[in-house]
Enzyme design. Structure first.
Site, PDB file in Angstrom:
ATOM      1  N   PHE A  66      44.598 -14.861  29.094  1.00 22.08           N
ATOM      2  CA  PHE A  66      44.144 -13.700  29.917  1.00 22.08           C
ATOM      3  C   PHE A  66      44.950 -12.442  29.378  1.00 22.08           C
ATOM      4  CE2 PHE A  66      44.248 -10.459  33.297  1.00 22.08           C
ATOM      5  CZ  PHE A  66      43.012 -10.150  33.279  1.00 22.08           C
ATOM      6  N   ASP A  81      52.184 -11.379  24.312  1.00 24.95           N
ATOM      7  CA  ASP A  81      51.808 -10.649  25.485  1.00 24.95           C
ATOM      8  C   ASP A  81      52.811 -10.739  26.725  1.00 24.95           C
ATOM      9  OD1 ASP A  81      50.549  -9.536  27.775  1.00 24.95           O
ATOM     10  OD2 ASP A  81      48.760 -10.144  27.085  1.00 24.95           O
ATOM     11  N   LYS A 125      52.497  -3.554  33.679  1.00 21.13           N
ATOM     12  CA  LYS A 125      52.800  -4.200  35.201  1.00 21.13           C
ATOM     13  C   LYS A 125      54.017  -3.662  35.547  1.00 21.13           C
ATOM     14  CE  LYS A 125      49.420  -8.027  35.271  1.00 21.13           C
ATOM     15  NZ  LYS A 125      48.414  -7.079  35.686  1.00 21.13           N
TER      16      LYS A 125
END
Length: 407
Positions: free
Chosen positions: A148, A233, A262
């Protein structure tokens, strides 16, 4: 926390009001948050909930951390946006400190996690053509199944989640998908056209999948030998979540590019970045990539405050120490409704016995008991509390999970 928020409509009314005017791209739990502080949120009726999701790691430092709120307020009174047409007085300090924190040379500031991933893809391809010598238009990037990395059309094109992919093609070519945690498959997929291997050090959306010891080291060694980039990531796994500043540090691995997002915005503004080696990020030249809001003064001010919180090591230590409490509590639930779990630091994917309900149903039961979590696939729920959570609060959440499963 202060008194319940003033309201003119109830939670039920507000949820109903969204339906005709909001695109139905989410299926949130039926709770309407109006206020928050630390690890707690409050709905419009004044009911309090312990937040055990922390915005998928965007709220690593809890809701409204005083140092981050102060940094935002200070900057709001001075300057919020210039675009990158001009310099601003906050960006250099942010870039210097973030590069130092991550052990890298340069920073490419963006806004969202998906933008960081897209930027990493562009940089990797540019490097492959200009440095590695891959023929123009033939660069490939190897990714992992069950990944993801975001929701843009390029990114969902190399997803193996049909819900994310279906109906959004045709997709961008140039990606090869291999099983996660499988060095032999990765080795077979890499060739002279490979620009990069792009993986999550821990797969978040897949259910907090932690690879075998040595996997990340193997990826680093393989990419060195193949003269291609290792792009990590760390948008969910980074910035303290796993007990290290970056999850790759558990194996002392240094990627060529690290993607951050984030938590970098402190739960206040969207901030993301690609950090990496000078000889990689240095391939970009003026006009080849950009973002009007990337590196804006407000984002840089908040991002700098986030880096300063992490520089002390306090939050990494908390994630390690409280992570032991989390693992201990989940281990005690094995055979009592929990059939398995994976955890690192303050992050866990918990597999509930399907006979007791889906992940969604368990999340709704926990919500009714004052605990907020979110399901992922099947009967798996994710736990990712703010790193500011106390041991008592964490034990309260685990006790409530035990109660819900027993019921």
């Amino acid at each position: 926390m202060t008194a319940p928020a003033d309201r003119t409509r109830s939670s039920e009314e507000l949820i109903r009001a969204e339906e005709p005017v909001l695109a139905q791209n989410y299926h949130p739990l039926p709770v309407v948050v109006a206020r928050a502080e630390g690890a707690w949120v409050e709905d419009v009726e004044g009911r309090r909930y312990l937040d055990m999701l922390a915005g998928y790691s965007a709220l690593n430092f809890g809701h409204r951390h005083p140092a981050l709120i102060e940094a935002a307020h200070r900057q709001l009174d001075r300057l919020t946006l210039t675009s990158r047409a001009f310099h601003n007085d906050r960006l250099a300090s942010f870039a210097e400190r973030l590069a130092a924190l991550t052990g890298q040379d340069m920073v490419l500031p963006m806004n969202t996690g998906a933008e960081a991933v897209e930027s990493g893809i562009k940089v990797a391809r540019k490097w492959a053509y200009e440095v590695k010598g891959v023929p123009d238009g033939r660069a490939t990037i190897v990714v992992a199944a069950d990944n993801f990395h975001g929701r843009t059309t390029t990114i969902v094109g190399f997803s193996t989640d049909e819900t994310a992919r279906s109906g959004f093609g045709p997709f961008t070519p140039g990606f090869r998908v291999v099983p996660y945690n499988d060095l032999a498959a990765l080795r077979a997929a890499v060739d002279d056209t490979t620009a990069a291997v792009l993986i999550e050090p821990i797969q978040g959306e897949a259910g907090v999948v932690v690879p075998d010891d040595g996997y990340l080291t193997g990826v680093r060694e393989l990419t060195h030998r193949a003269n291609c980039l290792f792009v990590a990531d760390e948008i969910q796994s980074g910035l303290g979540r796993t007990g290290r500043t970056l999850a790759v540090e558990h194996e002392s691995v240094v990627p060529d590019l690290v993607l951050l997002g984030k938590a970098l915005g402190g739960g206040i503004v969207p901030v993301s970045a690609v950090v990496g080696r000078r000889e990689v990020l240095g391939v970009l030249r003026p006009g080849e990539h950009g973002s009007t809001f990337g590196g804006n003064p407000l984002a840089a001010a908040v991002g700098t405050a986030v880096v300063e919180l992490l520089r002390t090591g306090e939050f990494q230590r908390r994630a390690t120490e409280l992570g032991s409490v989390l693992r201990e509590g989940l281990t005690a639930l094995l055979g009592k409704g929990v059939v398995g779990f994976r955890a690192r630091g303050l992050w866990a994917g918990v597999d509930v016995d399907p006979a007791l309900g889906t992940g969604r149903e368990v999340s709704e039961r926990l919500m009714r008991e004052g605990i907020l979590v979110k399901d992922t696939h099947g009967s798996t729920i994710r736990l990712a509390p703010p790193l500011t959570v106390t041991e008592d609060e964490l034990r309260q959440a685990l006790g409530t999970l035990e109660k819900v499963l027993a019921a």
